[in-house]
Design an enzyme around this catalytic site. Structure first.
Site, mmCIF file in Angstrom:
data_model
loop_
_atom_site.group_PDB
_atom_site.id
_atom_site.type_symbol
_atom_site.label_atom_id
_atom_site.label_comp_id
_atom_site.label_asym_id
_atom_site.label_seq_id
_atom_site.Cartn_x
_atom_site.Cartn_y
_atom_site.Cartn_z
ATOM 1 N N GLY A 109 -13.687 15.392 3.234
ATOM 2 C CA GLY A 109 -14.949 15.054 2.580
ATOM 3 C C GLY A 109 -15.323 13.600 2.680
ATOM 4 O O GLY A 109 -16.342 13.170 2.145
ATOM 5 N N ARG B 220 0.870 -1.181 0.000
ATOM 6 C CA ARG B 220 0.000 0.000 0.000
ATOM 7 C C ARG B 220 0.903 1.224 0.000
ATOM 8 O O ARG B 220 2.129 1.121 0.023
ATOM 9 C CB ARG B 220 -0.850 -0.067 1.296
ATOM 10 N N CYS C 91 -7.519 12.764 3.797
ATOM 11 C CA CYS C 91 -6.413 13.457 3.140
ATOM 12 C C CYS C 91 -6.144 14.797 3.818
ATOM 13 O O CYS C 91 -5.017 15.270 3.828
ATOM 14 C CB CYS C 91 -6.718 13.690 1.668
#
Ligand code: HEM
Ligand code: SF4
Length: 542
Positions: free
Chosen positions: A439, A181, A444
């Site tokens: 959001g 990842r 992030c």
């Protein structure tokens, strides 16, 4: 396909689909396909599995999926030259509808790119020594660090050569381009933790140790931090690392992640899950098997956390020279503004610009006799302020529905307006109050480390589903590192301003002088603030 390897997990039938795809074609191979094929044959020719691999080129589809892309450019340690800044501004102007975002990991992000333009952008970046390669994808991302490295009175050594050494080693290195990842490194020798060590997969923070009677300045090593839906704070290993051992340790940790990291579920693949299962002691034991012997821990030189903010004019390590920390509201600029910054950096400083993980910028190396004139520049007085107001100055936001396919709500413009509203209506404070908006749960915009974190969601109302936010309070990094905690009661987006203004109003009344918001939350307790929120909500409902 070039360079397909026989990795040890290649025959494991339990690995996920993305892992299978990476075995068929390494992420890095997509760079050539973009240049040779897709940019010539157009958007419709792009194969689905390659679209996922675009991340290794630093490119993501933006929302809506109608042929436009975002690109992230690595800015190692957040330091760039005015020439590089001009190249970035030129790309944004010619291909990116004039838009430049500074990200929470010191990168620069473009939007609105088309596939036809990407090879030219690669070329333009290369010409000035920049790259978007591996800025996204399952690989070592931009190395974050101290944008003041080399000039910082609060650093114990200059980390620029180390960051450079690691970037050169890891970027495009096929031994490490297929990790389970994303993989985030942080290197900073600033005593106020500018690199946000605790939320990176691997971080180096300043330390010293007496070895054979000699005092050595080096680093402590942290592993396994990360945000997203299951956030973890990194753990400090019982290791002291000399500056010339940083690369060796980074290779060691990355090798462990590559070979032992989990590849079954994408949501359970970051290094943090392996570190949580192994614990710091076993991790150290395994690390030493790769690196050979390392010194045990010394004395920590971190003195606190300033959240990557540098506002104002400050004297550098070099007497008679100053750096200027500037505010870029929610990290967004136009190409022209970025060029103007490059101008200022050349006219007043040595041409270098810093990008900060607080989504801001700074200008380095201004001699004392130029400081006054610099401060009177129109751009500094009116736009990139040295002393922004409490809320606009400490507002961070992710990208949101404007460009992000995962977003549930709009964030960036909303955060900007919310911060302006609070600057008009809520009390100004003598300490920062860091507000972060995201959001969706991917974080992030790093909402977990905010004093007040806002995470977008939807609520059902009489008028259907509407945008709303969950409120989280009391996050901080540094010695008292902790993620913020959720308050019950989702707030409709329209109510967010008034509700926060009231909550902050109570804080301003109840705080002891100089108290930071997380300290206040710690002192009064989450339940106390929950009661305030409940009272505000029921008053609104009447
Ligand atoms: C168009 C889509 C996206 C945009 C515009 C976007 C934007 C960003 C930006 C600007 C950052 C700061 C990172 C940096 O500079 O290196 C970031 C970090 C991050 N992104 Fe995204 N992102 C997107 C998609 C995703 C996806 C698909 C995921 C997960 C499935 C994700 C999860 C995260 C996480 C967890 C972080 C940082 C938190 C940490 O340090 O662990 N993002 N993103
Ligand atoms: S936090 Fe979610 S909405 Fe915001 S940019 Fe990241 S993935 Fe998109």
């Amino acid at each position: 396909m070039a360079n397909v390897r026989q990795w040890k997990w290649a025959d494991d039938p339990t690995i996920n689909d993305m892992e299978q795809a990476k075995l068929v074609k390494d992420g890095l191979d997509v760079i050539e396909t973009i240049v040779e094929k897709y940019s010539k044959e157009g958007y419709d020719s792009i194969e689905k599995t390659d679209m996922d691999r675009f991340k290794w080129a630093g490119v993501y589809q933006q929302r809506p999926k109608d042929g436009h892309f975002m690109m992230r450019v690595r800015i190692p340690s957040g330091i760039l030259s005015s020439q590089q800044a001009r190249a970035l501004a030129g790309i944004a102007r010619d291909y990116g509808r004039d838009l430049i975002d500074v990200t929470t990991r010191q990168a620069i992000q473009f939007h609105w790119l088309t596939i036809e333009t990407i090879p030219d952008i690669f070329e333009r970046l290369k010409a000035v020594g920049l790259s978007s390669f591996e800025a996204c994808g399952d690989c070592p991302r931009t190395i974050v660090g101290n944008p003041l490295a080399g000039i910082d009175p609060n650093e114990v050594l200059d980390t620029r050569p180390i960051v450079k050494e690691l970037e050169q080693f890891f970027v495009l290195n096929r031994d490490f381009s297929n990790l389970p990842r994303k993989y985030k490194m942080s290197i900073s020798a600033n005593v106020y933790n500018t690199g946000h060590a605790e939320i990176n997969d691997l971080a180096f923070t300043p330390a010293k140790k007496t070895i054979n009677g000699e005092e050595v300045i080096g680093f402590h090593v942290w592993v396994g931090g990360g945000l997203s839906a299951k956030p973890y704070l990194a753990q400090k290993l019982d290791v002291f690392c000399r500056p010339d051992e940083v690369l060796k340790v980074a290779i060691g940790v990355t090798t462990l992640f590559r070979d032992f990291g989990y590849r079954q579920k994408r949501t359970h693949a970051r290094l943090k899950f392996l570190v949580a299962d192994w614990g710091a002691d076993k991790f150290k034991e395994e690390l030493l098997k790769v690196t050979g012997p390392l010194e045990s821990r010394g004395e920590d030189l971190t003195q606190g956390w300033k959240a990557g903010y540098f506002y104002g004019i400050h004297e550098q390590k070099q007497k008679g020279f100053y750096y200027a920390g500037l505010s870029v509201p929610v990290g967004r600029m136009s190409a022209q503004e970025f060029e103007q910054l490059a101008d200022l950096a050349e006219r007043y400083g040595d041409g270098t610009i810093g990008t900060c993980n607080s989504q801001n910028v700074l200008i380095r190396n201004i001699p004392a006799d130029k400081v006054d004139a610099f401060q009177s520049e129109e751009l500094i007085v009116n736009r990139f302020k040295l002393q922004p107001n409490t809320y606009v100055g400490y507002a961070v936001s992710c990208t949101g529905t404007e460009y992000c396919n995962l977003a549930i709500v709009e964030t960036k413009e909303r955060m900007r307006r919310l911060a302006e509203y609070l600057d008009r209506t809520a009390p100004q404070l003598d300490t920062p109050l860091r507000l972060h908006m995201v959001g969706c749960p991917n974080s992030c915009g790093q909402r977990q480390i905010a004093d007040i974190g806002l995470q977008g969601a939807l609520v059902k109302t009489e008028n259907g589903m509407v945008d709303a936010f969950d409120i989280y309070i009391g996050g901080t990094l540094g010695e008292n590192a902790r993620f913020n905690k959720k308050l019950n009661g989702r707030i409709e987006a329209e109510q967010l301003g008034p509700v926060l203004a009231q909550l902050i109003g109570v804080f301003a009344e109840e705080r002891v002088p100089g108290e930071a918001y997380w300290q206040y939350v710690d002192r009064v307790g989450v339940e106390h603030i929950q009661a305030q929120l409940d009272a505000i909500r029921s008053a609104d409902a009447v």
